[in-house]
Structures are given as C-alpha cells and as structure tokens.
Design a protein around this motif. Structure first.
Motif, PDB file in Angstrom:
ATOM      1  N   PHE A  79     -15.117  -8.947 -19.047  1.00 60.85           N
ATOM      2  CA  PHE A  79     -16.334  -8.743 -18.263  1.00 60.85           C
ATOM      3  C   PHE A  79     -15.920  -8.182 -16.907  1.00 60.85           C
ATOM      4  N   ASP A  80     -16.643  -7.195 -16.435  1.00 57.69           N
ATOM      5  CA  ASP A  80     -16.375  -6.617 -15.121  1.00 57.69           C
ATOM      6  C   ASP A  80     -17.163  -7.358 -14.044  1.00 57.69           C
ATOM      7  N   ALA A  81     -16.814  -7.096 -12.796  1.00 58.14           N
ATOM      8  CA  ALA A  81     -17.546  -7.663 -11.656  1.00 58.14           C
ATOM      9  C   ALA A  81     -17.802  -6.566 -10.646  1.00 58.14           C
ATOM     10  N   VAL A  82     -18.821  -6.773  -9.812  1.00 55.53           N
ATOM     11  CA  VAL A  82     -19.144  -5.807  -8.769  1.00 55.53           C
ATOM     12  C   VAL A  82     -19.554  -6.560  -7.515  1.00 55.53           C
ATOM     13  N   PHE A  83     -19.022  -6.110  -6.375  1.00 53.47           N
ATOM     14  CA  PHE A  83     -19.319  -6.714  -5.081  1.00 53.47           C
ATOM     15  C   PHE A  83     -19.631  -5.600  -4.087  1.00 53.47           C
ATOM     16  N   ASN A  84     -19.860  -5.964  -2.840  1.00 51.02           N
ATOM     17  CA  ASN A  84     -20.218  -4.962  -1.832  1.00 51.02           C
ATOM     18  C   ASN A  84     -19.183  -4.896  -0.727  1.00 51.02           C
ATOM     19  N   ASP A  85     -19.087  -3.712  -0.091  1.00 54.67           N
ATOM     20  CA  ASP A  85     -18.262  -3.587   1.103  1.00 54.67           C
ATOM     21  C   ASP A  85     -19.157  -3.661   2.335  1.00 54.67           C
ATOM     22  N   HIS A  86     -18.564  -3.483   3.519  1.00 56.22           N
ATOM     23  CA  HIS A  86     -19.310  -3.627   4.759  1.00 56.22           C
ATOM     24  C   HIS A  86     -20.397  -2.577   4.934  1.00 56.22           C
ATOM     25  N   ASN A  87     -20.269  -1.468   4.224  1.00 52.64           N
ATOM     26  CA  ASN A  87     -21.275  -0.409   4.322  1.00 52.64           C
ATOM     27  C   ASN A  87     -22.403  -0.576   3.313  1.00 52.64           C
ATOM     28  N   GLY A  88     -22.365  -1.643   2.532  1.00 55.38           N
ATOM     29  CA  GLY A  88     -23.393  -1.845   1.528  1.00 55.38           C
ATOM     30  C   GLY A  88     -23.170  -1.043   0.279  1.00 55.38           C
ATOM     31  N   LYS A  89     -21.959  -0.574   0.089  1.00 53.95           N
ATOM     32  CA  LYS A  89     -21.622   0.163  -1.124  1.00 53.95           C
ATOM     33  C   LYS A  89     -20.942  -0.785  -2.113  1.00 53.95           C
TER      34      LYS A  89
ATOM     35  N   ASN B  80     -22.108  -8.177   5.272  1.00 52.71           N
ATOM     36  CA  ASN B  80     -21.101  -9.164   4.909  1.00 52.71           C
ATOM     37  C   ASN B  80     -21.236  -9.548   3.436  1.00 52.71           C
ATOM     38  N   THR B  81     -22.461  -9.805   2.996  1.00 54.66           N
ATOM     39  CA  THR B  81     -22.711 -10.267   1.637  1.00 54.66           C
ATOM     40  C   THR B  81     -24.000  -9.662   1.109  1.00 54.66           C
ATOM     41  N   ILE B  82     -23.947  -9.102  -0.085  1.00 52.67           N
ATOM     42  CA  ILE B  82     -25.144  -8.754  -0.853  1.00 52.67           C
ATOM     43  C   ILE B  82     -24.931  -9.346  -2.241  1.00 52.67           C
ATOM     44  N   THR B  83     -25.705 -10.347  -2.579  1.00 50.89           N
ATOM     45  CA  THR B  83     -25.471 -11.063  -3.834  1.00 50.89           C
ATOM     46  C   THR B  83     -26.791 -11.504  -4.439  1.00 50.89           C
ATOM     47  N   LEU B  84     -26.750 -11.928  -5.668  1.00 47.15           N
ATOM     48  CA  LEU B  84     -27.942 -12.416  -6.339  1.00 47.15           C
ATOM     49  C   LEU B  84     -28.444 -13.693  -5.680  1.00 47.15           C
ATOM     50  N   GLN B  85     -29.727 -13.736  -5.393  1.00 46.21           N
ATOM     51  CA  GLN B  85     -30.381 -14.983  -5.018  1.00 46.21           C
ATOM     52  C   GLN B  85     -30.857 -15.624  -6.320  1.00 46.21           C
ATOM     53  N   GLU B  86     -30.137 -16.653  -6.763  1.00 52.44           N
ATOM     54  CA  GLU B  86     -30.486 -17.236  -8.049  1.00 52.44           C
ATOM     55  C   GLU B  86     -31.900 -17.799  -8.018  1.00 52.44           C
ATOM     56  N   PRO B  87     -32.648 -17.617  -9.106  1.00 47.94           N
ATOM     57  CA  PRO B  87     -34.039 -18.090  -9.130  1.00 47.94           C
ATOM     58  C   PRO B  87     -34.114 -19.604  -9.027  1.00 47.94           C
ATOM     59  N   PRO B  88     -35.256 -20.122  -8.568  1.00 50.32           N
ATOM     60  CA  PRO B  88     -35.419 -21.581  -8.499  1.00 50.32           C
ATOM     61  C   PRO B  88     -35.240 -22.227  -9.866  1.00 50.32           C
ATOM     62  N   LYS B  89     -34.672 -23.399  -9.845  1.00 50.68           N
ATOM     63  CA  LYS B  89     -34.332 -24.079 -11.096  1.00 50.68           C
ATOM     64  C   LYS B  89     -35.570 -24.410 -11.915  1.00 50.68           C
ATOM     65  N   TYR B  90     -36.655 -24.807 -11.248  1.00 50.85           N
ATOM     66  CA  TYR B  90     -37.843 -25.195 -12.001  1.00 50.85           C
ATOM     67  C   TYR B  90     -38.424 -24.009 -12.771  1.00 50.85           C
ATOM     68  N   LEU B  91     -38.292 -22.802 -12.237  1.00 53.74           N
ATOM     69  CA  LEU B  91     -38.735 -21.614 -12.957  1.00 53.74           C
ATOM     70  C   LEU B  91     -37.798 -21.309 -14.125  1.00 53.74           C
ATOM     71  N   MET B  92     -36.488 -21.440 -13.876  1.00 59.98           N
ATOM     72  CA  MET B  92     -35.523 -21.117 -14.916  1.00 59.98           C
ATOM     73  C   MET B  92     -35.579 -22.108 -16.084  1.00 59.98           C
ATOM     74  N   MET B  93     -35.902 -23.370 -15.808  1.00 59.87           N
ATOM     75  CA  MET B  93     -36.008 -24.329 -16.902  1.00 59.87           C
ATOM     76  C   MET B  93     -37.103 -23.921 -17.877  1.00 59.87           C
ATOM     77  N   SER B  94     -38.164 -23.313 -17.360  1.00 54.31           N
ATOM     78  CA  SER B  94     -39.218 -22.788 -18.226  1.00 54.31           C
ATOM     79  C   SER B  94     -38.765 -21.499 -18.893  1.00 54.31           C
ATOM     80  N   TYR B  95     -38.170 -20.601 -18.124  1.00 53.89           N
ATOM     81  CA  TYR B  95     -37.712 -19.311 -18.656  1.00 53.89           C
ATOM     82  C   TYR B  95     -36.702 -19.515 -19.784  1.00 53.89           C
ATOM     83  N   LEU B  96     -35.818 -20.502 -19.624  1.00 55.04           N
ATOM     84  CA  LEU B  96     -34.776 -20.764 -20.617  1.00 55.04           C
ATOM     85  C   LEU B  96     -35.296 -21.545 -21.820  1.00 55.04           C
TER      86      LEU B  96
END
Length: 678
Positions: free
Chosen positions: A342-352, A42-58
C-alpha cells in the motif's frame, strides 16, 4: 516473489487517507480563503468522521436507518509567516469550503521533514558553527552533519512562543561513513521562525584533564562496501518463501479479508499505519472487535542528567510523525514472500503532495505450530501449523529505525510488535574521560547513553458492541496455609477479577506477584458455558517503569508512560497520549490530565491507552548498528468463542509445505506428520 500495489482508482472510503489530488485541492481552498496570509502547510490530513456516524455507516448501529454517505473533511494545521502563529482549519471536500479557522495560541505543531532539511542546511552554513568545527580541526563543512531534534523543554529558552530546535552534530570521514562514530561536542540551538542559530551549547568533559575532546576518527561501519564481500559468511544457503497458488487474503481498496478477519487500514502523517473496524466471522455471525487501533505516542528518554542531555527525550509520534518518517519498503529485503504493498501520500510545506511508494507491506508467514497432540497409546499425532497475516511499516527517526508489525492469527489472536534497530545515539568523550553511571563506551571515545523506549497504543474496542468494560485479573495464593482444611496440601491458588469502574481505577500497572493481565469485556453478552461476560485478554511481557523522576521534565511531558494502562471514556478529540500539540509541550495535555477527574468507564464507550517498552542499557554488540530488540503486546479471545476457533484448519502435511529432509539418508521416510491422514 510477487508484488501488487493498491489501486489508486478505487472508490474513496471515509477512512481512506487523502489522495494527492485532495491535498492540492485543500491547499488551494485555504489559500483562496486566506489570500492575505503567507501560509506554511504543516499538516493536511484526513479529519476522520465522527464515530457515531461511522458506526451507522459501517453497519454496527442498527437503531436507525443506515447512513450511506459521510462528509469528507480535511484537517489543516497551518503556520503563518513571519509571525509563526499556528492555525487550525477544517475543510469540507464535499462543499469545497473552509468550515472553521481557529488561532491556536501557545502551541508548536509537529516538526516536518521540510523543517529538518532546512535546519540542517542552515546549521552547516552558520559562521559560529563553522568556527566551532575549525577549532576541532574540520575545515571541509561537507564532512559535517546535523541531526535536528525537537528542543523538548529548554530551561533557558522557556515556553512555546518561539519555534525551536536543537542540532546534534557529527562528521563523516568519507561518503556514507557512519557519522555516529564521529560525534562532535557542541549543540546549536535554532529559532525556526527566524531561521537563525541563537545559541551554541558545549558538552563539557566531566572527569578529564582536557577542556574539550578531540574527534574520534576511527571508522566503525556496517555497510557492505566497508565490510567487504570477501568477509561475508560463505556458509548460508538461500531460504525461498513461495505461495504457488497465490495469497489467502483479498483486498478491496484498503479493506482486507483474511481467515475470518475483516478490517480496513489507513495511513496518516502522525500515527502512520492505523487499523480500523476489525471484526471476526464466528460461524454465521460477524462479530465486531475493535473500532480503531494505532500507536498513539512514544517517547525515548535518555538517562544522562547533565546539560544538554536532559533534553534528549524524543516523542517520535508527536514531534516528528511516524507517517512522515516511513520508509519505502524493498521487495525481498524488508518483507519476504508474496507481498502486497500500500502506498502513502503526505504534504509538504507548500501544500503539495509527496508519495511514499510501498509504505505498508502485507504478507502471510508461517508461525510454527498452532496446536498439536500425540496420543501416546497409539502414536497418532495431529499437528496444525499456524499462519499469520502481517501488516507492517518501518520508520526511521534520525538514528533509530522501528519496524512496526500488526499480526493477525488464525485462532483469533492479535499481536503488535516493535522491532527496534538502527544506530545508537552517541556522544563524544575526551581521551581520558569515562561514561560515568549513565552510559557505556562502545568504542574508544564513543559513549552510548542508557535510555528507554515507551510505546503507547490507543485501543478503541467494540467487543460485541460499543459499550465495554475492563476487568483486571489477579491470581493469588490461597489465603489458607498448608494443612488448613481448605488448602490441606498448600497448592491452592485462584484468580480474582475486578471491574475497573472509573478513570482513577483505570490507571494501573503490571503486578508480577499476581501475574496481572486485563480483559476487555462486554457485560451485556454472557458466555453460555462460563456464565461470565465474553472478553478479550490484554497482556504484555515487555513492560518497564519510567525511571526518570515524576517531576522531571520528561516525567511531566510523558506522564502517559507512568502507567501501563489508562482507561478513559471515548472522546473524539483525545487521540494522542502526549497531547495533540506535543512539540515543546509542558504536560498540560494528554492522558494523565484526561484521567485525573473521576469519570465512569464501565459498560460504556471507552478507550484503552496501553504502554509497553524497553529499558536499553547499550552493549558493545549494539555498535555500529543494532540487532533488533523486540517488544509488544498480545490480545487473545477470552471465553469469547465456543471452542478453539482454529479447529477447522486442515492438518499439516509435507505435500502442502513441500518440506524435505536436510539429511538425504532420511529421505525415504514417507511423512513428516505420520498421524495426519490428509
């Protein structure tokens, strides 16, 4: 006009959406781990990193050594066949392992484009549907079309144990004919797990002598081949937008620099376009403003209370996904000037993966006067024109099209605007039937129902730091009557600020009587002039109450629309105002539930959920295609800078913008801005 497409070989940033290769890798990892299961992705998407880690990374968190690498993860929502059970997985792309796998009971995931196409094909082939069409005089099923909709909450087919959809039916008299001019009077109900039509509901005439309406066959079209080139206006001259020296922004991967603004963008299947890590360069200081801004949810409730229309309230984010519905934009049509895509990319039901080229458009545009003053004594005029950066996408959800625009201005203003267009959702009337109180007849036998559009933004601020508060600002008349020593001439008024202390106070509405607006403030940073916290003003002139009853089906499911503003403590799991599993929901998840318990919201990491919208009473002029209707909100610096931040913008002159007189007799005048000396 120029076009550039974002490079695909840039180094991946933790906020960047998954690439096509990453989507296929995630699907392969899950298949190997769950080889005994027949899985729909149904969905394959980015799991955004935890905010506390990103505040340091940024680089915003300087209390510890800066993190230079963040694990890249994907979130997978999978449906097992034939049970149609829902599972969630977190997959590490670094270690190429499934980190977690959880069964999610009593939920239904988002409806995908694969679902839509499969259901429409099923409906057209169903014998009962074909029989209904024959009774209406349709014998060629290639003329029949279905708009698959989420079922909302059906009073007969209750609960979420079955994955259900409904189909709104139409026909076309020829290829590319406007189907919404020929609505049919029945609604099939589909069990998506069984891939079977399980029921057919009829839309019965109410004040008519007929038991069933006929199909209106008159054509109402707007495509150019129907209008005819000979009927086009002949008095329009071209408008050409040029930037002969190129654009003023720079792009590195998905990072954007423009006029002291810096930010990143991303796309995901659900919210579509997301803005991350927004900052503004204030002299030598780069000041953080917003960690993340997105359209979290929207709902379109219709007014007709009779079956089956009571179920017509579309959650276009949570049920269908703005990313999945995004358009591939066309140069010179959807965006004008020097365009960066900017382009975008998503997945279909087969994971493609499937790619959407030109999914996001970025460009600059003139926006009138930024500021001007004329000295009436000597006639000197100083004019500075405004320019804005536009980052946009356009989505199509069945009949409606929405242009979604993020605007950044040179004076530090940020604006979000929705341009609603497309076609009215219509239903058929019998020849002698009237729309009643809940709609308008836009053409013979064609009813367009009253409805509303609510858009709820998730605003994650970091105004000069992570800990922020929200102040409500109300303006009041002086309490002293005219003639009183403290208001002798009766003209006194003042503003009162109230810091919202907890989630109960943070649930609030506009107030016309007090010209209410809100400020996001940082109580730890005081402006040297005002001696008050620096802030950012939040205001909208497009707010409307939800007219459905509070305990109605849509009122329970879309409780977020009952307030203009909710403020909650930051929780990385609370991303969507109507809940993560919005499809067939009952309202037990979402902002009103999160805000129900009294929790402190002052001087801490908070999230604002801000709702604006339109009450649409359709007009004949909205048919067969609607001119855009606009709504949105604005955020402005409020005692944040030391002066107007646009003072360093060069004054306007005709040499720069190459303006000319339309009246040739005036062409000898030397300057369009005679007081500007540059």
């Amino acid at each position: 006009m120029k076009t550039v497409t974002a490079a695909t070989n840039q180094q991946v940033h933790p906020f960047d959406q998954l690439t096509g290769d990453e989507i296929m890798l995630v699907a392969d990892i899950v298949r190997k781990e769950k080889s005994d299961m027949n899985i729909i992705f149904n969905t394959i998407t980015l799991q955004e990193p935890p905010k506390y880690l990103m505040m340091s990374y940024l680089g915003w968190d300087r209390t510890r050594p800066r993190i230079e690498h963040v694990e890249r993860e994907a979130l997978v929502v999978a449906i097992e066949k034939p049970s149609m059970r829902c599972y969630e997985a977190v997959v590490s792309l670094d270690s190429q392992t499934v980190k977690s796998w959880s069964y999610m009971p009593d939920v239904q995931p988002i409806l995908t484009m694969d679902d839509m196409f499969e259901v429409e094909e099923l409906v057209i082939k169903d014998p009962r549907v074909q029989a209904e069409c024959r009774e209406l005089g349709i014998h060629d099923m290639s003329q029949v079309f279905a708009d698959p909709w989420a079922i909302a909450r059906h009073v007969t087919h209750k609960g979420r144990d079955k994955r259900l959809m409904q189909a709104l039916m139409y026909m076309r008299t020829c290829e590319d004919d406007n189907q919404y001019a020929h609505p049919l009077d029945f609604v099939p109900i589909i069990d998506v797990g069984l891939m079977k039509v399980i029921d057919i509901e009829h839309i019965r005439p109410r004040d008519s002598k007929f038991t069933r309406p006929t199909i209106p066959l008159q054509q109402h079209n707007f495509l150019p081949e129907f209008v005819g080139e000979e009927n086009f206006r002949k008095d329009l001259k071209p408008i050409i937008i040029q930037q002969p020296q190129g654009v003023s922004f720079t792009v590195k991967g998905n990072e954007i620099d423009w006029q002291k603004w810096n930010m990143r963008i991303s796309m995901n299947y659900r919210e579509g376009l997301v803005i991350h890590n927004v900052s503004y360069q204030d002299g030598p200081e780069k000041r953080p403003l917003f960690y993340r801004i997105s359209l979290s949810e929207m709902v379109v409730p219709y007014a007709d209370p009779y079956a089956p229309h009571y179920r017509k309230h579309a959650f276009d984010v949570g049920e269908y996904g703005l990313g999945l519905c995004t358009n591939s934009l066309t140069l010179g049509c959807d965006c004008l000037g020097s365009i960066y895509y900017f382009d975008a990319v998503f997945n279909d039901h087969n994971g493609k993966p499937f790619h959407v080229p030109n999914a996001v458009c970025m460009h600059e545009e003139d926006h009138g006067i930024l500021f001007k003053h004329t000295d009436y004594r000597n006639g000197r005029a100083h004019t500075v024109r405004s320019r804005r950066l536009v980052i946009s996408q356009i989505v199509t959800v069945a009949n409606y099209d929405y242009g979604l625009y993020y605007y950044f201005y040179q004076d530090g203003t940020f604006e979000y605007e929705v341009k609603a267009t497309g076609e009215l959702n219509t239903h058929v009337l019998a020849e002698d039937e009237t729309p009643g109180d809940y709609g308008v007849m836009v053409a013979p036998q064609i009813n367009a129902q009253h409805h509303q559009h609510f858009f709820t933004m998730r605003i994650d601020p970091m105004i000069d730091g992570l800990n922020n508060s929200v102040a409500q600002v109300d303006t009041h008349r002086s309490p002293f009557p005219t003639g009183h020593p403290r208001n002798e001439f009766g003209n006194g008024f003042f503003a009162k600020e109230t810091i919202l202390k907890d989630t109960l106070e943070g649930a609030t509405n506009p107030n016309y009587e007090s010209a209410r607006f809100w400020k996001i403030i940082n109580e730890s940073r005081v402006h040297p002039y005002t001696r008050a916290p620096v802030g950012w003003k939040l205001v909208s002139h497009h707010q409307t109450p939800l007219f459905a009853q509070d305990d109605s089906i849509v009122g329970e499911r879309a409780g977020f629309a009952k307030k203009a503003l909710w403020v909650t403590p930051y929780d990385e799991k609370q991303m969507f105002a109507g809940g993560f599993y919005c499809n067939q929901s009952d309202g037990r998840d979402g902002v009103p539930v999160w805000a129900k318990e009294r929790k402190p919201i002052d001087n801490r990491d908070i999230v604002l959920w801000f709702t604006f919208g339109i009450t649409h009473l359709p007009r004949v002029e909205d048919f067969p295609v609607m001119p855009v209707d606009m709504c949105g909100f604005i955020m402005k610096p409020f005692n944040f800078f030391m002066a107007n931040p646009g003072l360093d913008i060069a004054p306007t002159n005709k040499k720069m913008n190459q303006s000319v007189h339309a009246n040739a007799d005036k062409a000898k005048e030397s300057s369009c801005c005679p007081g500007n000396k540059l």
